[in-house]
Design an enzyme around this catalytic site. Structure first.
Site, PDB file in Angstrom:
ATOM      1  N   ASN A  19       1.196   0.718   5.875  1.00 17.05           N
ATOM      2  CA  ASN A  19       1.667  -0.054   4.717  1.00 17.05           C
ATOM      3  C   ASN A  19       2.569  -1.154   5.250  1.00 17.05           C
ATOM      4  OD1 ASN A  19       4.285   0.570   2.272  1.00 17.05           O
ATOM      5  ND2 ASN A  19       2.781  -1.059   2.348  1.00 17.05           N
ATOM      6  N   GLY A  20       2.246  -2.379   4.921  1.00 14.54           N
ATOM      7  CA  GLY A  20       3.094  -3.477   5.352  1.00 14.54           C
ATOM      8  C   GLY A  20       2.266  -4.665   5.784  1.00 14.54           C
ATOM      9  N   GLY A  40      -1.258   0.885  -4.858  1.00 12.04           N
ATOM     10  CA  GLY A  40      -2.500   0.247  -4.447  1.00 12.04           C
ATOM     11  C   GLY A  40      -3.682   0.875  -5.145  1.00 12.04           C
ATOM     12  N   TYR A  92      10.394  -3.342  -8.838  1.00 16.49           N
ATOM     13  CA  TYR A  92       9.083  -3.184  -9.470  1.00 16.49           C
ATOM     14  C   TYR A  92       8.167  -2.119  -8.856  1.00 16.49           C
ATOM     15  CZ  TYR A  92       4.220  -4.229 -10.670  1.00 16.49           C
ATOM     16  OH  TYR A  92       2.924  -4.120 -11.055  1.00 16.49           O
ATOM     17  N   CYS A 135       0.837  -1.198   0.000  1.00 17.10           N
ATOM     18  CA  CYS A 135       0.000   0.000   0.000  1.00 17.10           C
ATOM     19  C   CYS A 135       0.873   1.249   0.000  1.00 17.10           C
ATOM     20  CB  CYS A 135      -0.863   0.015   1.247  1.00 17.10           C
ATOM     21  SG  CYS A 135      -1.765  -1.508   1.521  1.00 17.10           S
TER      22      CYS A 135
HETATM   23  P1  AMP Z   1       3.682 -13.087 -15.188  1.00 19.55           P
HETATM   24  O1  AMP Z   1       4.387 -13.457 -16.441  1.00 19.55           O
HETATM   25  O2  AMP Z   1       2.217 -13.420 -15.244  1.00 19.55           O
HETATM   26  O3  AMP Z   1       4.350 -13.632 -14.002  1.00 19.55           O
HETATM   27  O4  AMP Z   1       3.704 -11.502 -15.061  1.00 19.55           O
HETATM   28  C1  AMP Z   1       4.910 -10.828 -15.064  1.00 19.55           C
HETATM   29  C2  AMP Z   1       4.590  -9.365 -15.013  1.00 19.55           C
HETATM   30  O5  AMP Z   1       4.013  -9.056 -13.754  1.00 19.55           O
HETATM   31  C3  AMP Z   1       5.810  -8.473 -15.164  1.00 19.55           C
HETATM   32  O6  AMP Z   1       5.519  -7.572 -16.213  1.00 19.55           O
HETATM   33  C4  AMP Z   1       5.910  -7.715 -13.874  1.00 19.55           C
HETATM   34  O7  AMP Z   1       6.237  -6.367 -14.090  1.00 19.55           O
HETATM   35  C5  AMP Z   1       4.533  -7.795 -13.317  1.00 19.55           C
HETATM   36  N1  AMP Z   1       4.516  -7.761 -11.839  1.00 19.55           N
HETATM   37  C6  AMP Z   1       5.488  -8.025 -10.986  1.00 19.55           C
HETATM   38  N2  AMP Z   1       5.074  -7.844  -9.729  1.00 19.55           N
HETATM   39  C7  AMP Z   1       3.795  -7.440  -9.798  1.00 19.55           C
HETATM   40  C8  AMP Z   1       2.805  -7.065  -8.842  1.00 19.55           C
HETATM   41  N3  AMP Z   1       3.056  -7.086  -7.553  1.00 19.55           N
HETATM   42  N4  AMP Z   1       1.562  -6.708  -9.294  1.00 19.55           N
HETATM   43  C9  AMP Z   1       1.287  -6.696 -10.604  1.00 19.55           C
HETATM   44  N5  AMP Z   1       2.185  -7.030 -11.559  1.00 19.55           N
HETATM   45  C10 AMP Z   1       3.417  -7.398 -11.162  1.00 19.55           C
END
Ligand code: AMP
Length: 471
Positions: A115-116, A41, A258, A13
């Site tokens: 957040n956490g 979030g 990310y 968050c």
């Molecule tokens: P997948 O191939 O379905 O594992 O999706 C990979 C993608 O998910 C990559 O483009 C990442 O940037 C993205 N990603 C990584 N962590 C998250 C997250 N917490 N929430 C949404 N997308 C994410």
């Protein structure tokens, strides 16, 4: 008709807080702060404002701009405000779990935004319930609120109260809080989640990321230290209490991989710079002959820039992301391409046709999105697709705020790199090494939590969950 949620890893968050010692509209500033923390979030948003002895609060499901409008913001008049954007990690996705929480305790009204994720929340909740406590939500924050109100009765000041609470809770937390007289910011003893302090004229603000301070025109002062409690009053007095000896910090390294906005600076490291550097190192670790380097928007673009600069392979756009696809949307019919990825991303045929493409992404979690993107690029004429990931294989679930579901769903936990390459249909696949990632953030293992990559958790985690999640 049924709405589906995109099968995704959930994110942490975002929190914000401001105390006005000028003539600022604190609710509006908090709204702008939340707007720039929206990437942390998208499920619910909320603002609480101290107005005299009362705390006014508005929160609801949705994005900040869906939850607030001029009329609502105009009603939130006051002198201290905190705000929260949420993507549930603990507790169901419903409005009772939206934050900030407002509570009345012996010394007046209080509000907090967290957040956490606490690893001992259910144990604490059980203990509190056994003593007669009543909970209205299923989130960890109410456990913290309950402990604050209990310890406040035993102490004659808020600082000792918060220290007692910190002794009880284990996990990650960056908290902003309104007390009867002050704005408070505090960070867990390992500093797993980020929190920083800024100043605008005589007023002060806390934010999960520095980009939110930039948004309100505040000057970044510093990061809150791990285990630090900072209290600020209307005279501009800042009181700081460090509850831990200087030791290992354990900032979640995934913030830089990310989560964080690339323009944010967390614990002295600019996320954009770190990602570009990660791309450079990745190019050295996994070189490949190709015609074009592109990033999966948005997570992969900074590292793609670095990969291109290091390798000399031209940088370009292979995919366009539709920015208006929210987290929840109506799933397309099965006859369309799988799970809506084609609605979210579309290749630029003229850029990729006949080319050997290096596609950079920040991570592969389940592998489903990546597989579909590789397939799309090939269908649209890419001759080869070489996948490069600017972090190590994501193998272990997170207990500190990033809901990566179960270990079973993490594709790298049970497959070799060659199996994953096969699954996603890429011509080659290379992941950045952990050493490379640490080099990109100018850090070492004493500085970052790297548990999602190497299983080295910075504290005991609920093994039962882990055992179950190993399936
Ligand atoms: P997948 O191939 O379905 O594992 O999706 C990979 C993608 O998910 C990559 O483009 C990442 O940037 C993205 N990603 C990584 N962590 C998250 C997250 N917490 N929430 C949404 N997308 C994410």
């Amino acid at each position: 008709m049924k709405e589906f949620t995109m099968e995704k890893m959930k994110e942490a968050c975002g929190v914000f807080g401001i105390i006005n010692n000028d003539d600022y509209d604190v609710a509006r500033f908090t709204y702008y702060g939340l707007y720039s923390l929206q990437h942390r979030g998208q499920e619910s948003a909320g603002i609480a404002v101290k107005n005299g002895a009362t705390i006014l609060c508005h929160k609801d499901m949705g994005l900040a701009h869906e939850v607030f409008n001029k009329v609502i913001l105009n009603q939130l008049q006051g002198t201290i405000a905190i705000g929260h954007v949420r993507y549930s990690t603990t507790g169901a996705s419903e409005v009772q779990n939206a934050q900030p929480m407002v509570l009345r305790y012996r010394n007046g009204n209080m509000s907090l935004a967290h957040n956490g994720n606490l690893v001992n929340a259910s144990k604490l909740r059980d203990e509190l319930e056994a003593q007669g406590a009543i909970f209205q939500s299923t989130n960890d924050t109410e456990v913290i609120a309950n402990l604050i109100s209990r310890y406040r009765v035993l102490n004659d000041n808020i600082v000792d109260t918060l220290k007692n609470v910190m002794d009880d809770i284990r996990g990650s937390y960056a908290i902003t809080m309104i007390t009867p007289k002050r704005l408070v910011g505090m960070r867990d003893p390992l500093g797993i989640r980020p929190l920083c302090l800024g100043k605008i004229k005589n007023s002060y603000a806390f934010a999960s990321e520095s980009c939110a301070l930039d948004a309100i025109g505040a000057e970044f002062i510093r990061d809150i230290n791990p285990g630090e409690i900072v209290l600020i009053d209307h005279e501009g007095n800042i009181e700081s209490h460090n509850t831990v000896e200087k030791g290992c910090r354990k900032l979640c390294i995934f913030e830089h991989v990310y989560f964080a906005r690339p323009d944010s600076i967390i614990d002295g490291v600019c996320s954009h710079k770190a990602r570009v550097e990660a791309g450079r190192i990745l190019a050295r670790e996994y070189p490949v002959k190709a015609d074009l380097v592109a990033g999966t928007p948005d997570g992969g673009v900074d590292a793609a820039l670095g990969f291109s600069r290091e390798s000399g392979i031209p940088y370009g756009h292979a995919l366009i992301k539709n920015r208006y696809v929210g987290r929840t949307f109506i799933q397309p019919e099965q006859t369309q391409r799988d799970s809506g990825v084609s609605i979210k991303f579309n290749p630029i045929r003229s850029e990729i046709e006949g080319k050997r493409v290096v596609l950079i992404d920040d991570s592969i979690v389940r592998g489903t999105t990546t597989r579909q993107i590789v397939q799309m690029l090939k269908e649209d004429g890419a001759k080869e697709v070489h996948m490069r990931i600017s972090s190590p294989p994501y193998k272990y679930p997170c207990f500190f705020g990033i809901d990566t579901s179960t270990r079973k769903q993490l594709v790298a936990s049970k497959n070799s790199i060659d199996d994953i390459r096969n699954l996603i249909g890429a011509d080659s696949l290379g992941y950045l090494s952990l050493e490379g990632l640490l080099e990109s953030v100018k850090g070492d293992k004493c500085g970052y939590c790297t548990a999602c990559f190497d299983g080295d958790y910075p504290m005991e985690v609920p093994f039962e969950t882990l055992k179950n999640s190993c399936g």
